[in-house]
Each structure stands twice: as structure tokens, then as C-alpha cells.
Write a protein that holds these residues in place. Structure first.
Motif, PDB file in Angstrom:
ATOM      1  N   ASP A  89     -68.093   4.841 -17.485  1.00 20.83           N
ATOM      2  CA  ASP A  89     -68.050   6.264 -17.150  1.00 20.83           C
ATOM      3  C   ASP A  89     -66.623   6.806 -17.174  1.00 20.83           C
ATOM      4  O   ASP A  89     -66.411   8.019 -17.019  1.00 20.83           O
ATOM      5  N   THR A  90     -65.654   5.932 -17.353  1.00 18.63           N
ATOM      6  CA  THR A  90     -64.258   6.361 -17.399  1.00 18.63           C
ATOM      7  C   THR A  90     -64.030   7.314 -18.570  1.00 18.63           C
ATOM      8  O   THR A  90     -64.361   7.005 -19.716  1.00 18.63           O
ATOM      9  N   ALA A  91     -63.481   8.488 -18.268  1.00 18.24           N
ATOM     10  CA  ALA A  91     -63.265   9.513 -19.289  1.00 18.24           C
ATOM     11  C   ALA A  91     -62.584  10.715 -18.638  1.00 18.24           C
ATOM     12  O   ALA A  91     -62.483  10.790 -17.408  1.00 18.24           O
ATOM     13  N   VAL A  92     -62.171  11.637 -19.476  1.00 17.04           N
ATOM     14  CA  VAL A  92     -61.798  12.964 -18.986  1.00 17.04           C
ATOM     15  C   VAL A  92     -63.070  13.809 -18.996  1.00 17.04           C
ATOM     16  O   VAL A  92     -63.761  13.881 -20.014  1.00 17.04           O
ATOM     17  N   TYR A  93     -63.370  14.418 -17.871  1.00 19.57           N
ATOM     18  CA  TYR A  93     -64.573  15.226 -17.724  1.00 19.57           C
ATOM     19  C   TYR A  93     -64.197  16.702 -17.827  1.00 19.57           C
ATOM     20  O   TYR A  93     -63.271  17.168 -17.145  1.00 19.57           O
ATOM     21  N   TYR A  94     -64.945  17.419 -18.654  1.00 19.30           N
ATOM     22  CA  TYR A  94     -64.687  18.827 -18.897  1.00 19.30           C
ATOM     23  C   TYR A  94     -65.883  19.660 -18.463  1.00 19.30           C
ATOM     24  O   TYR A  94     -67.030  19.325 -18.767  1.00 19.30           O
ATOM     25  N   CYS A  95     -65.595  20.776 -17.825  1.00 15.15           N
ATOM     26  CA  CYS A  95     -66.616  21.761 -17.494  1.00 15.15           C
ATOM     27  C   CYS A  95     -66.712  22.759 -18.638  1.00 15.15           C
ATOM     28  O   CYS A  95     -65.679  23.123 -19.246  1.00 15.15           O
ATOM     29  N   GLU A  96     -67.916  23.208 -18.927  1.00 13.24           N
ATOM     30  CA  GLU A  96     -68.141  24.160 -20.010  1.00 13.24           C
ATOM     31  C   GLU A  96     -69.062  25.269 -19.539  1.00 13.24           C
ATOM     32  O   GLU A  96     -70.028  25.019 -18.816  1.00 13.24           O
ATOM     33  N   ALA A  97     -68.745  26.490 -19.939  1.00  9.18           N
ATOM     34  CA  ALA A  97     -69.609  27.639 -19.661  1.00  9.18           C
ATOM     35  C   ALA A  97     -69.965  28.283 -20.989  1.00  9.18           C
ATOM     36  O   ALA A  97     -69.083  28.577 -21.801  1.00  9.18           O
ATOM     37  N   SER A  98     -71.249  28.476 -21.195  1.00 12.43           N
ATOM     38  CA  SER A  98     -71.723  29.005 -22.475  1.00 12.43           C
ATOM     39  C   SER A  98     -72.222  30.428 -22.301  1.00 12.43           C
ATOM     40  O   SER A  98     -73.053  30.710 -21.423  1.00 12.43           O
ATOM     41  N   THR A  99     -71.712  31.346 -23.135  1.00 16.69           N
ATOM     42  CA  THR A  99     -72.209  32.711 -23.195  1.00 16.69           C
ATOM     43  C   THR A  99     -72.828  32.936 -24.565  1.00 16.69           C
ATOM     44  O   THR A  99     -72.823  32.055 -25.409  1.00 16.69           O
ATOM     45  N   ARG A 100     -73.340  34.130 -24.815  1.00 16.26           N
ATOM     46  CA  ARG A 100     -73.961  34.418 -26.125  1.00 16.26           C
ATOM     47  C   ARG A 100     -72.939  34.365 -27.248  1.00 16.26           C
ATOM     48  O   ARG A 100     -73.286  34.051 -28.391  1.00 16.26           O
ATOM     49  N   SER A 101     -71.685  34.663 -26.935  1.00 17.86           N
ATOM     50  CA  SER A 101     -70.698  34.785 -28.000  1.00 17.86           C
ATOM     51  C   SER A 101     -69.690  33.641 -28.043  1.00 17.86           C
ATOM     52  O   SER A 101     -69.053  33.427 -29.091  1.00 17.86           O
ATOM     53  N   GLU A 102     -69.534  32.921 -26.946  1.00 17.00           N
ATOM     54  CA  GLU A 102     -68.449  31.940 -26.908  1.00 17.00           C
ATOM     55  C   GLU A 102     -68.701  30.875 -25.855  1.00 17.00           C
ATOM     56  O   GLU A 102     -69.396  31.110 -24.874  1.00 17.00           O
ATOM     57  N   ASP A 103     -68.101  29.704 -26.077  1.00 13.02           N
ATOM     58  CA  ASP A 103     -68.087  28.648 -25.080  1.00 13.02           C
ATOM     59  C   ASP A 103     -66.688  28.567 -24.480  1.00 13.02           C
ATOM     60  O   ASP A 103     -65.684  28.662 -25.195  1.00 13.02           O
ATOM     61  N   TYR A 104     -66.645  28.387 -23.167  1.00 19.59           N
ATOM     62  CA  TYR A 104     -65.375  28.288 -22.468  1.00 19.59           C
ATOM     63  C   TYR A 104     -65.254  26.902 -21.844  1.00 19.59           C
ATOM     64  O   TYR A 104     -66.253  26.328 -21.406  1.00 19.59           O
ATOM     65  N   TRP A 105     -64.008  26.398 -21.793  1.00 18.20           N
ATOM     66  CA  TRP A 105     -63.775  25.038 -21.294  1.00 18.20           C
ATOM     67  C   TRP A 105     -62.730  25.032 -20.197  1.00 18.20           C
ATOM     68  O   TRP A 105     -61.780  25.815 -20.218  1.00 18.20           O
ATOM     69  N   GLY A 106     -62.917  24.113 -19.266  1.00 16.17           N
ATOM     70  CA  GLY A 106     -61.889  23.878 -18.271  1.00 16.17           C
ATOM     71  C   GLY A 106     -60.822  22.954 -18.840  1.00 16.17           C
ATOM     72  O   GLY A 106     -60.892  22.503 -19.978  1.00 16.17           O
ATOM     73  N   GLN A 107     -59.845  22.654 -17.990  1.00 14.17           N
ATOM     74  CA  GLN A 107     -58.699  21.862 -18.444  1.00 14.17           C
ATOM     75  C   GLN A 107     -58.991  20.368 -18.439  1.00 14.17           C
ATOM     76  O   GLN A 107     -58.243  19.585 -19.029  1.00 14.17           O
ATOM     77  N   GLY A 108     -60.066  19.966 -17.799  1.00 12.81           N
ATOM     78  CA  GLY A 108     -60.426  18.553 -17.750  1.00 12.81           C
ATOM     79  C   GLY A 108     -59.904  17.869 -16.502  1.00 12.81           C
ATOM     80  O   GLY A 108     -58.848  18.227 -15.979  1.00 12.81           O
ATOM     81  N   THR A 109     -60.666  16.904 -16.015  1.00 13.01           N
ATOM     82  CA  THR A 109     -60.245  16.109 -14.870  1.00 13.01           C
ATOM     83  C   THR A 109     -60.548  14.640 -15.175  1.00 13.01           C
ATOM     84  O   THR A 109     -61.616  14.310 -15.674  1.00 13.01           O
ATOM     85  N   GLN A 110     -59.591  13.773 -14.869  1.00 13.35           N
ATOM     86  CA  GLN A 110     -59.710  12.360 -15.218  1.00 13.35           C
ATOM     87  C   GLN A 110     -60.550  11.616 -14.192  1.00 13.35           C
ATOM     88  O   GLN A 110     -60.335  11.741 -12.979  1.00 13.35           O
ATOM     89  N   VAL A 111     -61.489  10.836 -14.691  1.00 15.02           N
ATOM     90  CA  VAL A 111     -62.278   9.921 -13.854  1.00 15.02           C
ATOM     91  C   VAL A 111     -62.043   8.515 -14.375  1.00 15.02           C
ATOM     92  O   VAL A 111     -62.236   8.246 -15.563  1.00 15.02           O
ATOM     93  N   ALA A 112     -61.589   7.645 -13.497  1.00 21.28           N
ATOM     94  CA  ALA A 112     -61.347   6.256 -13.874  1.00 21.28           C
ATOM     95  C   ALA A 112     -62.143   5.345 -12.946  1.00 21.28           C
ATOM     96  O   ALA A 112     -62.042   5.466 -11.717  1.00 21.28           O
ATOM     97  N   VAL A 113     -62.934   4.461 -13.526  1.00 28.61           N
ATOM     98  CA  VAL A 113     -63.752   3.527 -12.756  1.00 28.61           C
ATOM     99  C   VAL A 113     -63.253   2.118 -13.059  1.00 28.61           C
ATOM    100  O   VAL A 113     -63.408   1.613 -14.167  1.00 28.61           O
ATOM    101  N   SER A 114     -62.635   1.514 -12.061  1.00 27.77           N
ATOM    102  CA  SER A 114     -62.021   0.207 -12.276  1.00 27.77           C
ATOM    103  C   SER A 114     -61.846  -0.520 -10.949  1.00 27.77           C
ATOM    104  O   SER A 114     -61.640   0.106  -9.905  1.00 27.77           O
ATOM    105  N   SER A 115     -61.938  -1.829 -11.006  1.00 27.45           N
ATOM    106  CA  SER A 115     -61.715  -2.636  -9.815  1.00 27.45           C
ATOM    107  C   SER A 115     -60.256  -3.083  -9.751  1.00 27.45           C
ATOM    108  O   SER A 115     -59.851  -3.755  -8.807  1.00 27.45           O
TER     109      SER A 115
END
Length: 115
Positions: A89-115
Motif C-alpha cells: 500500500d506504500t505510495a503517494v496518495y492523491y485526492c481527486e475531484a471530478s466536475t463535468r469539465s475538469e478533474d482537480y488534484w491535490g498535492q499528494g500525501t505519502q503513505v509508507a508501510v514498513s516494519s
């Protein structure tokens, strides 16, 4: 225009939990649905989960039963509760908002899963 601000990423051990938040501002009424995507190093950005205005949700198979997407309309915020996290699951996670004309993205947040 829609602006998205994400928070909640971090480092967690396998089996642990994190909750990501994404707060939208601007033309909120134009948003049809919102979602979370993730991008691991060297890989493409893939869908994780989406939620519509009527709270219909959809998940990619690899997170079903572990992740939960939800929304708080009063706070213009969408959450991604991630439980039983795995190293894959380790990745940069991005939020997205979809409208009729365009998709918008957040800046991303890092998630790291490790022991």
C-alpha cells in the motif's frame, strides 16, 4: 475552480491504520464525485476508491474490506480510512475531484508501510 488539500499520511507498520483527509474549497457545487488515487515509485497512478454525492462508493479490488471512503458534506471533506495496511500500500496518495469539465488534484500525501 476547485482546490484540494490532503492530510494524514505517514509511516505505519504492517497491519496498522491511517486516515487520510481531503478538504475541498472553491466551486464545491460543481463536484460530481471525489476519489483517492495512489502512485507507487515507478508505477502509474491508480484508482483506490471513489464516492459520489449520494454516497455511492467504489473500490479497487486490492483494498476492498480494508479501506473505507466516506464524506462529510458539512466540512467539504472526504476521508479514506485505511486498515490492515500492507507494504504494497506504500505510495503517494492523491485526492481527486471530478466536475463535468475538469478533474482537480491535490498535492499528494505519502503513505509508507514498513516494519
Amino acid at each position: 475552480q476547485v482546490q484540494l488539500v490532503e492530510s494524514g499520511g505517514g509511516l505505519v507498520q504492517p497491519g496498522g491504520s491511517l486516515r487520510l483527509s481531503c478538504t475541498a474549497s472553491g466551486s464545491i457545487d460543481s463536484i460530481l464525485y471525489m476519489g483517492w488515487y495512489r502512485q507507487a515509485p515507478g508505477k502509474r497512478r491508480d484508482l483506490v476508491a471513489t464516492i459520489t454525492r449520494d454516497k455511492t462508493t467504489r473500490y479497487t479490488d486490492s483494498v476492498k474490506g480494508r479501506f473505507t471512503i466516506s464524506g462529510d458534506s458539512a466540512k467539504n471533506t472526504v476521508y479514506l480510512q485505511m486498515d490492515s495496511l500492507k507494504p504494497e500500500d506504500t505510495a503517494v496518495y492523491y485526492c481527486e475531484a471530478s466536475t463535468r469539465s475538469e478533474d482537480y488534484w491535490g498535492q499528494g500525501t505519502q503513505v509508507a508501510v514498513s516494519s
